[in-house]
Enzyme design. Sequence first.
Site, short mmCIF file in Angstrom:
data_model
loop_
_atom_site.label_atom_id
_atom_site.label_comp_id
_atom_site.label_asym_id
_atom_site.label_seq_id
_atom_site.Cartn_x
_atom_site.Cartn_y
_atom_site.Cartn_z
N TYR A 144 -0.90 -2.06 5.29
CA TYR A 144 0.56 -2.44 4.53
C TYR A 144 0.11 -1.86 3.13
O TYR A 144 -0.61 -1.85 2.33
CB TYR A 144 1.07 -4.20 4.18
N ASP A 239 -5.93 2.20 -0.97
CA ASP A 239 -4.68 1.68 -1.53
C ASP A 239 -5.66 0.11 -1.77
O ASP A 239 -5.80 -0.25 -1.34
CB ASP A 239 -3.30 1.26 -0.21
N LYS A 267 -1.33 -5.78 -8.71
CA LYS A 267 -1.63 -7.17 -8.96
C LYS A 267 -2.31 -7.32 -10.14
O LYS A 267 -1.34 -7.14 -11.27
CB LYS A 267 -2.11 -7.35 -8.24
N1 HOZ Z 1 3.46 -8.49 0.53
C1 HOZ Z 1 3.05 -9.44 -0.89
C2 HOZ Z 1 1.27 -10.28 -0.05
N2 HOZ Z 1 0.66 -8.69 0.65
C3 HOZ Z 1 3.71 -10.92 -0.41
C4 HOZ Z 1 4.03 -10.94 -1.81
C5 HOZ Z 1 4.98 -12.37 -1.99
O1 HOZ Z 1 5.70 -12.43 -1.10
O2 HOZ Z 1 5.09 -13.12 -2.99
#
Ligand code: HOZ
Length: 426
Positions: A144, A239, A267
């Site tokens: 992702y 990433d 993050k």
């Molecule tokens: N795609 C985010 C984690 N891999 C989700 C973040 C969220 O829902 O806060």
Amino acid sequence: MKEERSEALWNQAKKRMPGGVNSPVRAYGAVGRIPRFIQSASGSKIVDADGNEYIDYVCSFGPGILGHAHPAVVEAVQKACAGGLSFGAPTQREVELAELISRMMPAVEMLRLVNSGTEAVMSAIRAARGFTGRDKIVKFRGCYHGHSDALLVKAGSGALTTSVPDSAGVPADYTKNTLVADYNDPESVERLFGENPGEIAALVVEPVAANMGVVLPKEGFLPFLRQITQDKGALLIFDEVITGFRLGPGGAQEYYKVRPDLTTLGKIIGGGMPIGAYGGRRDIMEMVSPLGPVYQAGTLSGNPVATAAGIATLTQLQEHPEIYEELDRKGALLADAMRKAFGRAVSVNQIGSLIGLFFMEREATDQESVLMADTGRYADYFSYMLDHGIYLAPSQFEAMFVSAAHSREDLAKTCQALDGYARSLR
Ligand code: HOZ
């Protein structure tokens, strides 16, 4: 356990926001419970609107490596706020954060701050295309890279959780240059390079896949990606939005000793505030506007509050490298406890403070294997743990995060709950 207040807030939220949330996994659709509306958090604990306290292993899906509301980070943010929230002009803090990142991650010779991981990867790809003059990119099934159009192809995380790895609303034209390979499968990568000679601008990969649960790269896989991209004149983009500053002060690239051309971050570098960054080789980053023809901009980019939180967080990590040994120890302890509690019924992947637990016997090595895990069982496990004060990711396809704030008592309580759930299955 009371959940009336969370339920009331959720019902109200659903009238104004899709699913009542601002990011899909949070709606708890995959686990069939009422999402917890969070009131506050401190250290390893998170408290919901009904006053229930949990040991938190979501850690905001990654930023919370020091635990919630770390005093040094909060103080830096408070000071920054008093001095103004956004200027639309450069600040000293941006320079400091860029210097810190480059020192800790030397492959990032030059960088651009943005506002999220999504923006970071989207922009890195644009820079790679601008630099190489090629259009195609390679990504991996189940990885992702945020929700930009070209990358919502066989995507992990919430996309996999909600079974829409290829999103509606993305014109086929926008993804026609996105080629998909299988994680840990060099042949699938070779095939794509063979079929598209001289056309691939970049290969983007999560060096440790942490958006289909946690899947580790097999030995030699990352060096192979380095070699083939170099041989074929394509760029290698790591990433590291999740792994950056989590697997060690230099991220996965330091851990695996593979130097990418470009790196994307998010993050942890914002310590809980919205931020992202992309950077790498100077000759590539010099393509970015205003130096070069690759355009990319942002009103809130390099925000003074986010950079203050990021500097404070990275400074803590730099000044206390023992944090990483501790995180490794805690991660290994929890992974062992899972293996002991469930035996052959589970497959556990762990690296440092990232853990993926799959209810299946076979090893989780790629998206195909991960999809064989019993997600119904994961939902049941999630529910039991929640009811016993342990807050986990509400999806099989997100990682379990351990932080510096998790104490011996937290871990003991977590192991007890794991045993309790395992016993309930016998
Ligand atoms: N795609 C985010 C984690 N891999 C989700 C973040 C969220 O829902 O806060």
